[in-house]
Design a protein around this motif. Structure first.
Motif, short mmCIF file in Angstrom:
data_model
loop_
_atom_site.label_atom_id
_atom_site.label_comp_id
_atom_site.label_asym_id
_atom_site.label_seq_id
_atom_site.Cartn_x
_atom_site.Cartn_y
_atom_site.Cartn_z
N MET A 1 0.58 -1.27 0.20
CA MET A 1 0.25 0.06 0.11
C MET A 1 1.03 1.11 0.24
N ILE A 2 0.29 2.17 -0.43
CA ILE A 2 1.87 3.59 -1.19
C ILE A 2 0.64 4.62 -0.19
N TYR A 3 0.61 5.34 0.59
CA TYR A 3 -0.53 6.17 0.81
C TYR A 3 0.36 7.71 0.66
N VAL A 4 0.24 8.42 0.42
CA VAL A 4 0.06 9.58 -0.52
C VAL A 4 -0.63 10.65 -0.14
N TYR A 5 0.32 12.21 1.29
CA TYR A 5 -0.71 12.85 1.38
C TYR A 5 -0.02 13.88 1.01
N ILE A 6 -1.54 14.68 0.08
CA ILE A 6 -1.03 15.89 0.33
C ILE A 6 -1.58 17.64 0.93
N ALA A 7 -1.42 18.19 0.87
CA ALA A 7 -1.23 19.68 1.56
C ALA A 7 -0.79 21.04 0.81
N GLN A 8 -1.45 21.78 1.22
CA GLN A 8 -1.64 23.42 0.44
C GLN A 8 -1.26 24.42 1.49
N ASN A 9 -0.81 24.81 0.93
CA ASN A 9 0.13 25.67 2.42
C ASN A 9 0.76 25.16 4.06
N ALA A 10 2.23 24.29 3.45
CA ALA A 10 2.02 23.77 4.46
C ALA A 10 4.01 23.97 4.28
N ASP A 11 3.98 23.77 5.58
CA ASP A 11 5.34 23.50 5.70
C ASP A 11 6.17 22.55 5.74
N LYS A 12 6.89 22.44 4.10
CA LYS A 12 6.75 21.30 3.92
C LYS A 12 8.04 20.05 5.07
N THR A 13 8.66 20.82 5.91
CA THR A 13 9.39 19.90 7.04
C THR A 13 8.46 19.31 7.94
N GLN A 14 7.58 20.31 7.93
CA GLN A 14 6.93 19.87 9.23
C GLN A 14 6.05 19.09 8.85
N PHE A 15 5.46 18.95 7.87
CA PHE A 15 4.17 17.87 7.33
C PHE A 15 4.68 17.25 6.65
N LEU A 16 6.27 16.42 6.44
CA LEU A 16 6.85 15.64 6.57
C LEU A 16 7.23 15.19 7.55
N ASN A 17 7.39 15.82 8.36
CA ASN A 17 6.95 15.02 10.07
C ASN A 17 6.31 14.57 10.36
N ASP A 18 4.92 14.95 10.35
CA ASP A 18 3.69 14.99 10.54
C ASP A 18 3.61 13.81 10.03
N VAL A 19 3.67 13.41 8.43
CA VAL A 19 3.34 12.21 8.30
C VAL A 19 4.26 11.28 8.23
N LEU A 20 5.41 11.34 8.71
CA LEU A 20 6.18 10.15 8.46
C LEU A 20 5.76 9.76 10.37
N SER A 21 5.66 10.38 11.57
CA SER A 21 4.86 10.63 12.57
C SER A 21 3.67 9.46 12.66
N ARG A 22 2.51 9.81 11.60
CA ARG A 22 1.78 8.29 11.87
C ARG A 22 2.05 7.58 11.66
N HIS A 23 3.36 6.74 11.29
CA HIS A 23 3.34 5.14 10.53
C HIS A 23 5.05 5.07 11.12
N ILE A 24 5.40 5.68 11.97
CA ILE A 24 6.59 5.13 12.62
C ILE A 24 6.73 5.53 14.03
N PRO A 25 6.95 5.14 14.85
CA PRO A 25 7.49 6.18 16.23
C PRO A 25 8.77 6.43 15.99
N ALA A 26 8.23 7.83 17.02
CA ALA A 26 9.92 8.87 17.05
C ALA A 26 10.16 8.63 18.24
N PRO A 27 11.91 8.61 18.00
CA PRO A 27 11.78 9.97 17.65
C PRO A 27 12.98 8.66 16.44
#
Length: 166
Positions: A1-27
């Motif tokens: 399964m491939i999940y593709v998240y799309i955002a508009q007007n988002a900070d790309k680094t914060q958006f990436l971290n938010d998406v990754l944290s949905r799928h893998i445990p921090a840190p």
């Protein structure tokens, strides 16, 4: 399964971290491979990031994945188009056509972990099929055009798009 998240007007680094944290445990630690393709240290999750204009897309999967998003409004980039094979050029009439051809190419290059400089001239997207070195590429990129951008995803598996922005 491939999940593709799309955002508009988002900070790309914060958006990436938010998406990754949905799928893998921090840190988690993001590193870059030989050609700059990002990966997560000591984790089998694959991801890829693309941004254009005020859009950002992140693809995440259990196997290699590439994503490219391009916003409409810049027209057909004639300098880039002139590098495409003649057969491919003849298929490109509108900006959407151009963006579909471009995003298909770039998502495949990102899937492979390659570079534009090395792979661009080895690709041809014609008749809806991407060819690499004159043979059909595997996997084939899948296109998701919309009114304001073009999105291509390359990877194995079903694709789920998650967005309210497009």
């Amino acid at each position: 399964m491939i999940y593709v998240y799309i955002a508009q007007n988002a900070d790309k680094t914060q958006f990436l971290n938010d998406v990754l944290s949905r799928h893998i445990p921090a840190p988690f630690e993001i590193l870059k491979g030989e050609n700059g393709k990002p990966y997560i240290k000591n984790n089998p999750v694959y991801f890829n990031l693309s941004h254009s204009g005020n859009y950002c897309a992140v693809a995440i999967s259990g196997s290699p994945v590439g994503v490219d998003i391009e916003v409409c409004g810049k027209g057909i980039r004639k300098a880039v188009l002139s590098t495409f094979p003649h057969r491919e050029q003849s298929e490109i009439i509108t900006e959407t056509d151009f963006l579909n051809h471009w995003t298909a190419r770039e998502s495949y290059i990102k899937y492979c972990g390659g570079t534009l400089a090395h792979m661009l001239k080895l690709l041809e997207f014609s008749g809806g099929v991407l060819h690499y070195k004159d043979s059909p590429a595997a996997p084939q990129p899948r296109l998701f055009p919309c009114k304001s951008c073009s999105l291509a995803v390359c990877g194995d598996g079903e694709i789920t798009i998650i967005t309210d922005a497009v």
